[in-house]
Design an enzyme around this catalytic site. Structure first.
Site, PDB file in Angstrom:
ATOM      1  N   ASP A 189      30.685  34.130  42.687  1.00  0.00           N
ATOM      2  CA  ASP A 189      32.014  33.566  42.896  1.00  0.00           C
ATOM      3  C   ASP A 189      31.949  32.123  43.407  1.00  0.00           C
ATOM      4  O   ASP A 189      30.888  31.625  43.762  1.00  0.00           O
ATOM      5  CB  ASP A 189      32.823  34.445  43.870  1.00  0.00           C
ATOM      6  CG  ASP A 189      31.990  34.967  45.040  1.00  0.00           C
ATOM      7  OD1 ASP A 189      30.954  34.359  45.350  1.00  0.00           O
ATOM      8  OD2 ASP A 189      32.373  35.972  45.643  1.00  0.00           O
ATOM      9  N   ASN A 204      37.275  44.040  54.353  1.00  0.00           N
ATOM     10  CA  ASN A 204      38.336  44.799  53.675  1.00  0.00           C
ATOM     11  C   ASN A 204      37.818  45.531  52.442  1.00  0.00           C
ATOM     12  O   ASN A 204      38.605  46.036  51.642  1.00  0.00           O
ATOM     13  CB  ASN A 204      39.498  43.870  53.288  1.00  0.00           C
ATOM     14  CG  ASN A 204      39.096  42.826  52.248  1.00  0.00           C
ATOM     15  OD1 ASN A 204      37.923  42.766  51.828  1.00  0.00           O
ATOM     16  ND2 ASN A 204      40.045  42.004  51.826  1.00  0.00           N
ATOM     17  N   HIS A 261      36.027  44.201  49.922  1.00  0.00           N
ATOM     18  CA  HIS A 261      35.847  43.437  48.679  1.00  0.00           C
ATOM     19  C   HIS A 261      34.374  43.268  48.322  1.00  0.00           C
ATOM     20  O   HIS A 261      33.514  43.234  49.204  1.00  0.00           O
ATOM     21  CB  HIS A 261      36.583  42.090  48.728  1.00  0.00           C
ATOM     22  CG  HIS A 261      35.967  41.035  49.591  1.00  0.00           C
ATOM     23  ND1 HIS A 261      36.718  40.143  50.327  1.00  0.00           N
ATOM     24  CD2 HIS A 261      34.678  40.689  49.859  1.00  0.00           C
ATOM     25  CE1 HIS A 261      35.914  39.315  50.980  1.00  0.00           C
ATOM     26  NE2 HIS A 261      34.671  39.628  50.707  1.00  0.00           N
ATOM     27  N   GLU A 291      39.417  41.503  45.691  1.00  0.00           N
ATOM     28  CA  GLU A 291      40.103  42.036  46.863  1.00  0.00           C
ATOM     29  C   GLU A 291      40.676  43.417  46.532  1.00  0.00           C
ATOM     30  O   GLU A 291      40.751  43.801  45.356  1.00  0.00           O
ATOM     31  CB  GLU A 291      41.235  41.080  47.274  1.00  0.00           C
ATOM     32  CG  GLU A 291      40.776  39.644  47.591  1.00  0.00           C
ATOM     33  CD  GLU A 291      39.996  39.505  48.911  1.00  0.00           C
ATOM     34  OE1 GLU A 291      39.484  40.511  49.429  1.00  0.00           O
ATOM     35  OE2 GLU A 291      39.906  38.363  49.418  1.00  0.00           O
TER      36      GLU A 291
END
Ligand code: F6R
Length: 267
Positions: free
Chosen positions: A67, A136, A138, A143
């Site tokens: 990413d 979270n 990811h 996400e």
């Protein structure tokens, strides 16, 4: 899924490096998937020690990062291109021409995402994808509620992710809101997935990914549906796992032939 629980950052790095080196050395056309952030740093350090001493040669490896932030120049100190250049390419002796990071500055971002997918395919696909996991859940910057079949695309970073990554920037307002990330469908095509997590703050996400339902609410749970997934944890990151003792028992009793080959150091 194989869960390996280790007691120190150094062991996490060495064990991760054993797996990475073994997979790449067995491949005719080695392709490594790279993650940025804190989680893989010990693994990169262990690999750099091996390439530095001449025990491992990664100069023929193609590599693709997961990413990149949208809008940061490639030479910005917090761009993932900079992270990969400084923490991976130079220390591991990779050929810079073979190392790819999504272009977060392209005029046509969608076309750049399509080109990135094509380049991964042209290289023969990823042998081993290194992954961290966000608090979270990811992976990459997919996400919660990202499609399990998603491809490389533009995503909006969750507020929690921007908050978590604010430690790398002067102020939170400097953290980009958009990113380009390989999709969950892209990631799942890697022939081996290796997730590394350390620290108490990852314990809930790790438990959800490993022992929770396979769900887009926890993108890390994608590993449950992969044919070869390895999760390498320190004790703190493993502290919410219900079956931690079972994973320790399995690892302690793993037959030698299933363990990564360890070549004697040269010299
Ligand atoms: C980084 C990436 C992210 C990180 C995750 C954990 O390329 O794709 O999924 O792996 O945010 O970050 P750290 O390791 O810094 O805790």
């Amino acid at each position: 899924m194989e869960i390996i629980i280790l007691s120190s950052t150094e062991e996490v790095g060495e064990t991760s490096a054993d797996v990475i080196a073994d997979v790449l050395e067995r491949s005719d056309r080695p392709v490594l998937g790279l993650a940025t952030g804190s989680s893989p740093v010990a693994a990169y350090r262990a690999l750099a020690a091996r390439t530095g001493s001449g025990d491992l040669d990664l100069s023929d490896v193609d590599a693709f990062a997961l990413d990149e932030y949208v809008g940061l120049p490639a030479d910005h100190e917090q761009s993932y291109a900079t992270f990969i250049r400084e923490n991976v390419v130079a220390p591991l002796g990779l050929d810079p021409a073979r190392v790819h990071v999504p272009d977060g500055q392209a005029d046509d971002l969608e076309a750049a995402c399509t080109d990135y997918e094509r380049a991964m395919g042209d290289a023969g696909g990823v042998d081993l994808q290194i992954l961290g996991i966000g608090a979270n859940g990811h992976i990459g910057f997919n996400e919660p509620t990202s499609s399990l079949e998603s491809r490389t695309r533009i995503k909006t970073l969750a507020p929690q992710t921007r908050q978590d990554n604010a430690r790398f920037f002067d102020v939170i307002d400097d953290v980009p809101r958009l990113c380009v990330t390989q999709g969950l469908g892209t990631i799942s095509e890697a022939r081996t997935l290796m997730m590394i997590a350390q620290g108490e703050h990852k314990a809930q996400a790790v438990a959800a990914a490993v022992e929770g339902p396979l769900s887009a609410m926890c993108p890390g749970s994608l590993l449950q549906s992969h044919r070869r997934a390895i999760v390498i944890l320190d004790e703190a990151a493993a502290s919410s796992l219900q079956l931690a003792d079972y994973y320790r028992y399995v690892y302690a009793n793993k037959p030698d032939w299933q363990r990564p080959r360890r070549r004697a150091p040269r010299g």
